[in-house]
Design a protein around this motif. Structure first.
Motif, PDB file in Angstrom:
ATOM      1  N   GLN A 164       0.835  -1.192   0.000  1.00 44.71           N
ATOM      2  CA  GLN A 164       0.000   0.000   0.000  1.00 44.71           C
ATOM      3  C   GLN A 164       0.876   1.251   0.000  1.00 44.71           C
ATOM      4  N   VAL A 165       0.336   2.309  -0.581  1.00 45.90           N
ATOM      5  CA  VAL A 165       1.013   3.605  -0.616  1.00 45.90           C
ATOM      6  C   VAL A 165       0.091   4.630   0.028  1.00 45.90           C
ATOM      7  N   GLY A 166       0.651   5.471   0.891  1.00 44.80           N
ATOM      8  CA  GLY A 166      -0.153   6.449   1.597  1.00 44.80           C
ATOM      9  C   GLY A 166       0.048   7.864   1.083  1.00 44.80           C
ATOM     10  N   THR A 167      -1.036   8.618   1.013  1.00 43.23           N
ATOM     11  CA  THR A 167      -0.971  10.048   0.736  1.00 43.23           C
ATOM     12  C   THR A 167      -1.835  10.779   1.752  1.00 43.23           C
ATOM     13  N   LEU A 168      -1.502  12.024   1.996  1.00 43.08           N
ATOM     14  CA  LEU A 168      -2.275  12.865   2.897  1.00 43.08           C
ATOM     15  C   LEU A 168      -3.271  13.691   2.091  1.00 43.08           C
ATOM     16  N   LEU A 169      -4.466  13.821   2.610  1.00 42.36           N
ATOM     17  CA  LEU A 169      -5.457  14.715   2.006  1.00 42.36           C
ATOM     18  C   LEU A 169      -5.464  16.005   2.811  1.00 42.36           C
ATOM     19  N   ALA A 170      -5.308  17.121   2.109  1.00 48.12           N
ATOM     20  CA  ALA A 170      -5.253  18.426   2.771  1.00 48.12           C
ATOM     21  C   ALA A 170      -6.004  19.452   1.940  1.00 48.12           C
ATOM     22  N   VAL A 171      -6.324  20.579   2.558  1.00 46.83           N
ATOM     23  CA  VAL A 171      -7.017  21.667   1.868  1.00 46.83           C
ATOM     24  C   VAL A 171      -5.979  22.645   1.330  1.00 46.83           C
ATOM     25  N   ASP A 172      -6.036  22.916   0.028  1.00 43.53           N
ATOM     26  CA  ASP A 172      -5.114  23.854  -0.601  1.00 43.53           C
ATOM     27  C   ASP A 172      -5.510  25.289  -0.260  1.00 43.53           C
ATOM     28  N   ASP A 174      -6.633  27.561  -2.095  1.00 39.69           N
ATOM     29  CA  ASP A 174      -7.870  27.997  -2.744  1.00 39.69           C
ATOM     30  C   ASP A 174      -9.095  27.216  -2.278  1.00 39.69           C
ATOM     31  N   GLY A 175      -8.909  26.365  -1.259  1.00 41.84           N
ATOM     32  CA  GLY A 175     -10.031  25.629  -0.693  1.00 41.84           C
ATOM     33  C   GLY A 175     -10.274  24.264  -1.282  1.00 41.84           C
ATOM     34  N   THR A 176      -9.516  23.854  -2.293  1.00 38.74           N
ATOM     35  CA  THR A 176      -9.680  22.540  -2.891  1.00 38.74           C
ATOM     36  C   THR A 176      -8.924  21.493  -2.088  1.00 38.74           C
ATOM     37  N   ILE A 177      -9.442  20.274  -2.096  1.00 40.25           N
ATOM     38  CA  ILE A 177      -8.781  19.168  -1.409  1.00 40.25           C
ATOM     39  C   ILE A 177      -7.751  18.553  -2.350  1.00 40.25           C
ATOM     40  N   THR A 178      -6.544  18.390  -1.864  1.00 39.86           N
ATOM     41  CA  THR A 178      -5.468  17.886  -2.697  1.00 39.86           C
ATOM     42  C   THR A 178      -4.696  16.808  -1.960  1.00 39.86           C
ATOM     43  N   ARG A 179      -3.965  16.008  -2.704  1.00 39.72           N
ATOM     44  CA  ARG A 179      -3.096  14.990  -2.111  1.00 39.72           C
ATOM     45  C   ARG A 179      -1.709  15.572  -1.885  1.00 39.72           C
ATOM     46  N   THR A 180      -1.052  15.097  -0.852  1.00 41.38           N
ATOM     47  CA  THR A 180       0.312  15.523  -0.609  1.00 41.38           C
ATOM     48  C   THR A 180       1.065  14.414   0.105  1.00 41.38           C
ATOM     49  N   LEU A 181       2.356  14.633   0.324  1.00 43.26           N
ATOM     50  CA  LEU A 181       3.212  13.663   1.003  1.00 43.26           C
ATOM     51  C   LEU A 181       3.710  14.255   2.322  1.00 43.26           C
ATOM     52  N   VAL A 182       4.266  13.410   3.149  1.00 43.01           N
ATOM     53  CA  VAL A 182       4.941  13.882   4.353  1.00 43.01           C
ATOM     54  C   VAL A 182       6.175  14.665   3.923  1.00 43.01           C
ATOM     55  N   GLU A 197      -2.352  19.887   9.671  1.00 45.54           N
ATOM     56  CA  GLU A 197      -3.361  20.403   8.742  1.00 45.54           C
ATOM     57  C   GLU A 197      -3.939  19.310   7.835  1.00 45.54           C
ATOM     58  N   ALA A 198      -3.511  18.074   7.999  1.00 47.87           N
ATOM     59  CA  ALA A 198      -4.012  16.983   7.158  1.00 47.87           C
ATOM     60  C   ALA A 198      -5.435  16.601   7.567  1.00 47.87           C
ATOM     61  N   LEU A 199      -6.262  16.273   6.567  1.00 45.24           N
ATOM     62  CA  LEU A 199      -7.635  15.855   6.823  1.00 45.24           C
ATOM     63  C   LEU A 199      -7.754  14.347   6.984  1.00 45.24           C
ATOM     64  N   ASP A 200      -6.937  13.606   6.230  1.00 42.36           N
ATOM     65  CA  ASP A 200      -7.048  12.152   6.247  1.00 42.36           C
ATOM     66  C   ASP A 200      -5.776  11.549   5.668  1.00 42.36           C
ATOM     67  N   VAL A 201      -5.556  10.282   5.968  1.00 48.87           N
ATOM     68  CA  VAL A 201      -4.494   9.498   5.342  1.00 48.87           C
ATOM     69  C   VAL A 201      -5.181   8.441   4.492  1.00 48.87           C
ATOM     70  N   GLU A 202      -4.910   8.460   3.206  1.00 45.23           N
ATOM     71  CA  GLU A 202      -5.569   7.537   2.278  1.00 45.23           C
ATOM     72  C   GLU A 202      -4.542   6.567   1.713  1.00 45.23           C
ATOM     73  N   TRP A 203      -4.902   5.273   1.719  1.00 44.13           N
ATOM     74  CA  TRP A 203      -4.008   4.228   1.241  1.00 44.13           C
ATOM     75  C   TRP A 203      -4.563   3.611  -0.041  1.00 44.13           C
ATOM     76  N   CYS A 204      -3.678   3.265  -0.950  1.00 45.58           N
ATOM     77  CA  CYS A 204      -4.086   2.584  -2.176  1.00 45.58           C
ATOM     78  C   CYS A 204      -3.023   1.554  -2.536  1.00 45.58           C
ATOM     79  N   ASN A 205      -3.355   0.660  -3.454  1.00 43.14           N
ATOM     80  CA  ASN A 205      -2.344  -0.321  -3.842  1.00 43.14           C
ATOM     81  C   ASN A 205      -1.329   0.343  -4.774  1.00 43.14           C
TER      82      ASN A 205
END
Length: 207
Positions: free
Chosen positions: A74-82, A84-92, A168-176
């Protein structure tokens, strides 16, 4: 946030007498009771000036989970608010502080973004899988940071514990990992960080 948490020991710590150069005379009380900007940190004005004049060292972490054989599952990314108010993915990611080792910078930034129970499995050697050069000028490289010229040491780090969004992260999302290698996924991670995910997974043997 504590200042150089790993560099300011209590008196009964096993390494309390270890020399720390600039921080030899800083005590835990200095950190707790410090007024204004604590030792080792720059004020907003100072960091803005430094960012405009010299490159800033950073660490970037691609969080992963692995199976018992060490293969990435699995690979993790952080969901955060940019901005301009949009939700974007980011890394640690985060700066390397003055008088801080690369290893401690990686560990501290993981704890800041994923929590103290993330339990990162740090590598025996802190050689990065790549170095990403972020420039404040769009198009100067594949990596863009409007604030500064940042030189980022990039690591793939397995997480053995429970990762919870912090700061400031909203969630940690995992994917394959196969999904994370697809253009429609890594292009969702802005400013070139998607390229870091792809390069990290290729370094880890995902093709």
């Amino acid at each position: 946030m504590a200042v150089l948490n790993d560099e300011v020991p209590d008196d009964d710590d096993f390494d309390a007498k270890r020399k720390r150069g600039e921080f030899d005379h800083i005590t835990p009380d200095d950190v707790v009771n410090a007024g204004g900007t604590p030792p080792g940190w720059l004020s907003d004005t100072e960091i803005s000036r430094v960012r405009g004049e010299i490159p800033i060292p950073y660490v970037v972490v691609v969080p992963v989970r692995t199976d018992e054989t060490g293969h990435v599952t699995q690979v993790g990314t952080l969901l955060a608010v940019d901005d301009d108010g949009t939700i974007t993915r980011t890394l640690v990611a985060g700066r390397v502080l003055f008088h801080e080792t690369i290893r401690n910078a990686v560990r501290r930034n993981i704890a800041r973004d994923l929590g103290d129970l993330a339990l990162p499995v740090l590598p025996a050697t802190m050689t990065p899988f790549t170095v990403a050069e972020f420039f404040p000028t769009p198009g100067a490289s594949d990596y863009f940071d409007p604030r500064q010229h940042a030189i980022a040491l990039c690591y793939v780090v397995p997480m053995a514990g429970d990762c919870k969004p912090q700061d400031e992260a909203l969630d940690v999302e995992w994917c394959n990992p196969e999904d994370a290698m697809q253009p429609d996924f890594y292009e969702q991670v802005p400013n070139g960080c998607g390229r870091i995910i792809r390069a990290g997974l290729m370094w880890a043997g995902i093709v």
